[in-house]
Design a protein around this motif. Sequence first.
Motif, short mmCIF file in Angstrom:
data_model
loop_
_atom_site.label_atom_id
_atom_site.label_comp_id
_atom_site.label_asym_id
_atom_site.label_seq_id
_atom_site.Cartn_x
_atom_site.Cartn_y
_atom_site.Cartn_z
N THR A 39 -19.25 1.54 -65.43
CA THR A 39 -20.34 1.64 -64.46
C THR A 39 -19.76 1.80 -63.06
N THR A 40 -20.61 2.25 -62.14
CA THR A 40 -20.15 2.36 -60.75
C THR A 40 -19.90 0.98 -60.15
N GLU A 41 -20.62 -0.03 -60.63
CA GLU A 41 -20.38 -1.39 -60.15
C GLU A 41 -18.98 -1.85 -60.55
N GLU A 42 -18.60 -1.57 -61.79
CA GLU A 42 -17.24 -1.90 -62.23
C GLU A 42 -16.20 -1.08 -61.48
N MET A 43 -16.54 0.14 -61.17
CA MET A 43 -15.62 1.00 -60.41
C MET A 43 -15.40 0.44 -59.01
N GLN A 44 -16.48 -0.01 -58.37
CA GLN A 44 -16.35 -0.62 -57.05
C GLN A 44 -15.54 -1.91 -57.14
N ALA A 45 -15.79 -2.70 -58.18
CA ALA A 45 -15.03 -3.93 -58.36
C ALA A 45 -13.54 -3.63 -58.53
N ALA A 46 -13.23 -2.60 -59.30
CA ALA A 46 -11.84 -2.22 -59.49
C ALA A 46 -11.23 -1.75 -58.18
N MET A 47 -11.99 -1.02 -57.37
CA MET A 47 -11.48 -0.56 -56.08
C MET A 47 -11.26 -1.74 -55.14
N ASN A 48 -12.13 -2.76 -55.24
CA ASN A 48 -11.89 -3.98 -54.45
C ASN A 48 -10.53 -4.59 -54.81
N GLY A 49 -10.19 -4.54 -56.10
CA GLY A 49 -8.90 -5.03 -56.53
C GLY A 49 -7.75 -4.21 -55.98
N VAL A 50 -7.95 -2.90 -55.85
CA VAL A 50 -6.93 -2.04 -55.25
C VAL A 50 -6.67 -2.47 -53.81
N TYR A 51 -7.74 -2.65 -53.04
CA TYR A 51 -7.58 -3.07 -51.64
C TYR A 51 -6.95 -4.46 -51.54
N ALA A 52 -7.35 -5.35 -52.44
CA ALA A 52 -6.78 -6.71 -52.42
C ALA A 52 -5.28 -6.68 -52.63
N SER A 53 -4.80 -5.74 -53.44
CA SER A 53 -3.37 -5.68 -53.73
C SER A 53 -2.55 -5.26 -52.52
#
Length: 466
Positions: A39-53
């Motif tokens: 889902t796009t919600e999961e995609m946004q969550a995954a991108m949040n993880g990219v920024y967090a890294s």
Amino acid sequence: MKFIYMSLLSATMLLSSCEDDFLEKEPYASVPIGSAITTTEEMQAAMNGVYASLRTFETFGRNIPVLGDLLADNTFIAPTNSGRYLNQNNFTLTASSAEPTEMWNNLYETILRANTVINAELPNADADVVNQLTGEAYAVRALAYHELVKFFATPYTVDPSAPGVPIVTVYEQNAEPARSSVQQVYEQIIADYAKAYDLMEAGAAEDASYMSKYAARALQARTYLFMGDYENAKAAALDVVTNSGYKLVTAANYVSYWKNPTPVSNMDETIFEVSIDAIDNNGSNALANIYDQGGYGDILATTDLYNTYTEGDVRLGVILVGERGNVKPAYIVNKYSNRTNPSDKDDIKVIRYSEVLLILAEAYARTGEEDKALEILNMLVVERGVAPYTSTGEQLIQDILVERRKELAFEGHRYWTLSRLNMPIARTDQQPASARLIPVDDPRRIQPIPQGEIDANPNVVQNDGY
């Protein structure tokens, strides 16, 4: 892939043992590396993880901005210190040194997280949302690869055929990829930025803590500059200057701009930054802590750098004059002043509009358009309280490089200017005697591939001298 798997395993061990645990190893708003996104919600969550890294002190949170000045001639470790970065100050790294290992591990983790977003397949989702998030992931992946190839490989302008770093675009736990050439890595970076630029819409970013269309273009201009491709650097930088809407912070607002701890949303100066706030921060490992005399305060600006500024230059407003042990006067870096701010912490500026202007000025000067180079250079320096330049030829290029040194000091750029131009590093007596002149062919100028990677993957060869 085996070596990436080993990297993440060792990163987990390192991070769990450090003073400030990396709370976002799997951020609450992330998804596991390699997991399918539906889902796009999961995609946004995954991108949040990219920024967090990006936030970790092993990369943009401290090491990357610190080392870009400390390995050159802008900063040094004070005689009274906490023991941090001594190997870098002395140019005595080994394949087992902590910082290269941490940087390698964390940047590849960023790449793996970005790949999860890039390789997501959501055919029935909102195409605009998917394109934006995919574009952000491409841009962050390119940024991570550029840092890797800068630190661990020969500069492109010296030998593009030299070993670069392994290119990983899909998650394969048991793969053992060899080092691609420097040229191949740069081609990947340029292509990723181009894809990011095409996918994202102008103005889509909420603030500068998110990748945007023109952040990708600005970072692509930087990459072309590192390649010595001045025509393409000029085209990319000019696109940002002409079309993005970003502007210089004014002289009157310069010091307050650096005091502001929140992500920039008014398009003043900051194009992309790593957001660090009161909850998600690096604690005592924060960038501010290594400079602030109330923290570790280990790193000072060199007298040589300080003396390049002239009276009335507003950039002197972020350098304090004080004492540190027997260093009198001590020039104390104050670009990061929110160490004790309970409400928010200093964000890390990855690329600013002033850098784009300096890229454009240098590209103009090196392609024979000196009048335009002067115009762009003076646009910046007048706003910094410096008299306009009138130079031509080689002197004009040198003036641009001096202004680049002054403008981007303490943001991690000076070492890379000297590297891409294949210039010796000439340090002063504030640095150790054994590391005051680092010639262009000194193997210590390139970081060692972590020994753990060499042990885990027989296809990864070590850099010379380690």
